[in-house]
Design a protein around this motif. Sequence first.
Motif, PDB file in Angstrom:
ATOM      1  N   TRP A 351      22.466 103.010  36.539  1.00 48.75           N
ATOM      2  CA  TRP A 351      21.172 102.830  37.178  1.00 48.75           C
ATOM      3  C   TRP A 351      20.183 102.340  36.127  1.00 48.75           C
ATOM      4  CZ3 TRP A 351      22.984 108.165  37.112  1.00 48.75           C
ATOM      5  CH2 TRP A 351      23.731 108.533  38.229  1.00 48.75           C
ATOM      6  N   THR A 352      18.961 102.086  36.573  1.00 45.15           N
ATOM      7  CA  THR A 352      17.874 101.795  35.640  1.00 45.15           C
ATOM      8  C   THR A 352      16.914 102.972  35.538  1.00 45.15           C
ATOM      9  OG1 THR A 352      17.997  99.438  36.169  1.00 45.15           O
ATOM     10  CG2 THR A 352      15.992 100.201  35.092  1.00 45.15           C
ATOM     11  N   GLY A 353      16.563 103.567  36.665  1.00 44.25           N
ATOM     12  CA  GLY A 353      15.498 104.567  36.660  1.00 44.25           C
ATOM     13  C   GLY A 353      15.898 106.000  36.930  1.00 44.25           C
ATOM     14  N   TRP A 354      17.175 106.277  37.083  1.00 39.69           N
ATOM     15  CA  TRP A 354      17.603 107.662  37.334  1.00 39.69           C
ATOM     16  C   TRP A 354      17.884 108.351  36.007  1.00 39.69           C
ATOM     17  CZ3 TRP A 354      21.206 108.639  42.069  1.00 39.69           C
ATOM     18  CH2 TRP A 354      20.668 108.027  43.207  1.00 39.69           C
ATOM     19  N   ALA A 370      20.429  96.114  29.748  1.00 41.88           N
ATOM     20  CA  ALA A 370      20.135  94.964  28.894  1.00 41.88           C
ATOM     21  C   ALA A 370      20.759  95.119  27.518  1.00 41.88           C
ATOM     22  CB  ALA A 370      18.627  94.785  28.782  1.00 41.88           C
ATOM     23  N   LEU A 371      20.744  96.327  26.962  1.00 38.44           N
ATOM     24  CA  LEU A 371      21.331  96.561  25.644  1.00 38.44           C
ATOM     25  C   LEU A 371      22.852  96.529  25.698  1.00 38.44           C
ATOM     26  CD1 LEU A 371      18.936  99.367  24.382  1.00 38.44           C
ATOM     27  CD2 LEU A 371      19.096  97.037  23.493  1.00 38.44           C
ATOM     28  N   VAL A 372      23.428  97.068  26.779  1.00 36.27           N
ATOM     29  CA  VAL A 372      24.883  96.991  26.942  1.00 36.27           C
ATOM     30  C   VAL A 372      25.323  95.540  27.068  1.00 36.27           C
ATOM     31  CG1 VAL A 372      26.781  97.514  28.544  1.00 36.27           C
ATOM     32  CG2 VAL A 372      25.143  99.303  27.926  1.00 36.27           C
ATOM     33  N   ASP A 373      24.484  94.735  27.672  1.00 38.08           N
ATOM     34  CA  ASP A 373      24.790  93.328  27.914  1.00 38.08           C
ATOM     35  C   ASP A 373      24.774  92.480  26.639  1.00 38.08           C
ATOM     36  OD1 ASP A 373      24.849  90.999  30.056  1.00 38.08           O
ATOM     37  OD2 ASP A 373      23.272  90.464  28.634  1.00 38.08           O
ATOM     38  N   ALA A 374      24.100  92.963  25.598  1.00 38.16           N
ATOM     39  CA  ALA A 374      23.831  92.126  24.430  1.00 38.16           C
ATOM     40  C   ALA A 374      25.069  91.694  23.639  1.00 38.16           C
ATOM     41  CB  ALA A 374      22.833  92.828  23.506  1.00 38.16           C
ATOM     42  N   PRO A 375      26.039  92.574  23.343  1.00 39.21           N
ATOM     43  CA  PRO A 375      27.177  92.127  22.523  1.00 39.21           C
ATOM     44  C   PRO A 375      28.055  91.103  23.241  1.00 39.21           C
ATOM     45  CG  PRO A 375      27.001  94.534  22.554  1.00 39.21           C
ATOM     46  CD  PRO A 375      26.100  94.015  23.620  1.00 39.21           C
ATOM     47  N   GLU A 376      28.687  90.256  22.473  1.00 33.97           N
ATOM     48  CA  GLU A 376      29.630  89.286  23.021  1.00 33.97           C
ATOM     49  C   GLU A 376      30.775  90.005  23.732  1.00 33.97           C
ATOM     50  OE1 GLU A 376      31.005  85.476  23.858  1.00 33.97           O
ATOM     51  OE2 GLU A 376      29.152  86.023  22.796  1.00 33.97           O
ATOM     52  N   GLY A 377      31.116  89.534  24.936  1.00 30.90           N
ATOM     53  CA  GLY A 377      32.214  90.130  25.687  1.00 30.90           C
ATOM     54  C   GLY A 377      31.835  91.355  26.487  1.00 30.90           C
ATOM     55  N   SER A 378      30.541  91.626  26.606  1.00 30.19           N
ATOM     56  CA  SER A 378      30.085  92.829  27.293  1.00 30.19           C
ATOM     57  C   SER A 378      30.237  92.701  28.805  1.00 30.19           C
ATOM     58  CB  SER A 378      28.622  93.102  26.958  1.00 30.19           C
ATOM     59  OG  SER A 378      27.809  92.040  27.446  1.00 30.19           O
ATOM     60  N   CYS A 379      30.062  93.838  29.489  1.00 30.39           N
ATOM     61  CA  CYS A 379      30.171  93.867  30.954  1.00 30.39           C
ATOM     62  C   CYS A 379      29.230  94.940  31.482  1.00 30.39           C
ATOM     63  CB  CYS A 379      31.607  94.133  31.394  1.00 30.39           C
ATOM     64  SG  CYS A 379      31.843  94.220  33.199  1.00 30.39           S
ATOM     65  N   ALA A 380      27.963  94.575  31.671  1.00 34.02           N
ATOM     66  CA  ALA A 380      26.962  95.491  32.212  1.00 34.02           C
ATOM     67  C   ALA A 380      26.903  95.334  33.728  1.00 34.02           C
ATOM     68  CB  ALA A 380      25.594  95.201  31.599  1.00 34.02           C
ATOM     69  N   ALA A 398      16.280  94.016  38.382  1.00 32.88           N
ATOM     70  CA  ALA A 398      15.030  93.429  37.917  1.00 32.88           C
ATOM     71  C   ALA A 398      14.297  94.375  36.978  1.00 32.88           C
ATOM     72  CB  ALA A 398      14.142  93.073  39.108  1.00 32.88           C
ATOM     73  N   ALA A 399      14.329  95.671  37.284  1.00 36.94           N
ATOM     74  CA  ALA A 399      13.681  96.648  36.408  1.00 36.94           C
ATOM     75  C   ALA A 399      14.381  96.710  35.055  1.00 36.94           C
ATOM     76  CB  ALA A 399      13.682  98.019  37.072  1.00 36.94           C
ATOM     77  N   ALA A 400      15.706  96.646  35.047  1.00 32.22           N
ATOM     78  CA  ALA A 400      16.450  96.644  33.782  1.00 32.22           C
ATOM     79  C   ALA A 400      16.168  95.370  32.993  1.00 32.22           C
ATOM     80  CB  ALA A 400      17.944  96.768  34.058  1.00 32.22           C
ATOM     81  N   LEU A 401      16.067  94.255  33.693  1.00 28.37           N
ATOM     82  CA  LEU A 401      15.762  92.989  33.040  1.00 28.37           C
ATOM     83  C   LEU A 401      14.383  93.035  32.381  1.00 28.37           C
ATOM     84  CD1 LEU A 401      16.336  89.988  32.465  1.00 28.37           C
ATOM     85  CD2 LEU A 401      15.444  89.470  34.756  1.00 28.37           C
ATOM     86  N   ALA A 402      13.386  93.558  33.098  1.00 26.09           N
ATOM     87  CA  ALA A 402      12.040  93.661  32.545  1.00 26.09           C
ATOM     88  C   ALA A 402      12.010  94.578  31.324  1.00 26.09           C
ATOM     89  CB  ALA A 402      11.076  94.169  33.617  1.00 26.09           C
ATOM     90  N   ALA A 403      12.748  95.700  31.393  1.00 31.04           N
ATOM     91  CA  ALA A 403      12.785  96.620  30.256  1.00 31.04           C
ATOM     92  C   ALA A 403      13.464  95.978  29.054  1.00 31.04           C
ATOM     93  CB  ALA A 403      13.510  97.900  30.659  1.00 31.04           C
ATOM     94  N   GLY A 404      14.500  95.205  29.292  1.00 24.83           N
ATOM     95  CA  GLY A 404      15.175  94.506  28.203  1.00 24.83           C
ATOM     96  C   GLY A 404      14.282  93.478  27.544  1.00 24.83           C
ATOM     97  N   ARG A 405      13.551  92.733  28.356  1.00 25.49           N
ATOM     98  CA  ARG A 405      12.631  91.750  27.795  1.00 25.49           C
ATOM     99  C   ARG A 405      11.525  92.434  26.996  1.00 25.49           C
ATOM    100  NH1 ARG A 405      12.083  87.686  33.064  1.00 25.49           N
ATOM    101  NH2 ARG A 405      13.954  86.422  32.626  1.00 25.49           N
TER     102      ARG A 405
END
Length: 502
Positions: A351-354, A370-380, A398-405
């Motif tokens: 989740w993003t907010g739970w 967003a952080l899990v997504d960052a490394p090469e080969g990731s799967c968020a 969208a909330a996770a995307l905004a927090a990552g940015r």
Amino acid sequence: MTVSAPQASRLPISRLAALACLAAGALALSACATTGAEPAKPDRPASGGANRTLAIGLDASTNPDPFPSTYQPLPRRNAAIVGGTVFTATGLRIENGVVLMADGKVEAVGGTDTAVPAGYEVIDARGRFVTPGVIDIHSHLGVYPSPGVMGMSDGNEATSPNTAQVWAEHSLWPQDPGFNTARAGGVTTLGILPGSANLFGGRGVTIRNVPSITMQGMKFPSAPYTLKMACGENPSRVYGSRNQSPATGMGNVAGYRAAFIAAREYKEKWDKWRDTGEGSPPTRNLQNETLAGVLDGSILIQNHCYRADEMAMMIDIGREFGYKVTTFHHAIEAYKIAPQLAAEGICAAMWTGWWGFKMEALDAIEANAALVDAPEGSCAVIHSDDAELTQRLNQEAAAALAAGRAAGLDIAEEHAVAWFTINAARAIGIADQTGSLEPGKRADVVIWSADPFSIYARADQVFIDGGKAFDRFDPAYQPTSDFELGQPGYGLSAASVSQGAR
């Protein structure tokens, strides 16, 4: 949806209150989408997939799947979606794009130079956005359906720490109104899981989100079976409170290891009998049959696990017995071990907010995906675990995307759409069939009223295998279940109901 004791422990109070709204939301739908096109051809199971997962302990000449899919696509016609902004989930963003659907498959995706063949229905998507269908890999729809009464609380077989022998599909009620509200949120495919009271909760099943009288009519042909496992507080709390093992993290790990030792011995007996053909075959054991499917790689582990240290422990157990976790679910601390997850090829669904509803859920951050997504080969992956949130997975992403940015990560929307489409498909073993808009894949498509990462976006039209499954503007494509049709105001008057009409 009934929230059992093991479920309630993982939900914030605000979420528990929100579940009461589901029934009211479901009543907004009406009619059944069965009009306007030639019947589609049956979707025959391909070789492998679900069929091969059931071969443990069985001779190839016997029926390998005792509960085969009878899924048939909705009526469909060849169509072209033109003029919209297309997110393919392969990293492409195509302005003024064209998506061709033919015979239930994506035929072509491109820009204005993509020709629309003669005879194709043209769907005007100008000013709107087009994505693959939303995939929710952690759902309890049908096994914890609405209405939430004890007689239908079928998600947790909380009778033993190891219930690998049970299958979620045998509890699935296809009349759950939650399937319809999920479809209105763009959800085309769901992974239905048992609950998390057990070390081994049982098999999950992947379904197509289409109206059906039977579970088999929703079952995704050739999708691999999954096994729900749980680590952490749930199994140790449920069984420790009964003065039995497991009561601690130590007991949890001992329970996993003992079960896989037994499954390995079971598998070796069957392998020996197949090789030699001597004597009678071993007696089938449904529990070990499922775990042996994990050992041979045909059944994919979906592991409820919050803490980073416990995820690392589960990875080590997999190494000991020669299998790999496919996806960690909830994974609140996945950001702490993101490089390790990427290196292992393990997806993390979250989740993003739970957060904060129990000790193992305290160390959460909104930028987790967003952080899990960052490394090469990731799967968020963004998942729901909830009949309401499944309707808004695009907003959760969208909330996770905004927090990552906000944390300094430069993530494009056309990349983040993968979190609820192709990555989700990968997490349950169906990425070769759906999850992205690529030629040859199933035509699972959503046309959004606005950018799907906007809070104002709604699913205008939803296609499953090229058949229109939902249309916000046409009541003929806003299905309701037979259960809803039997309620006052849905096919029967209040007076007729009070007079005992059946």
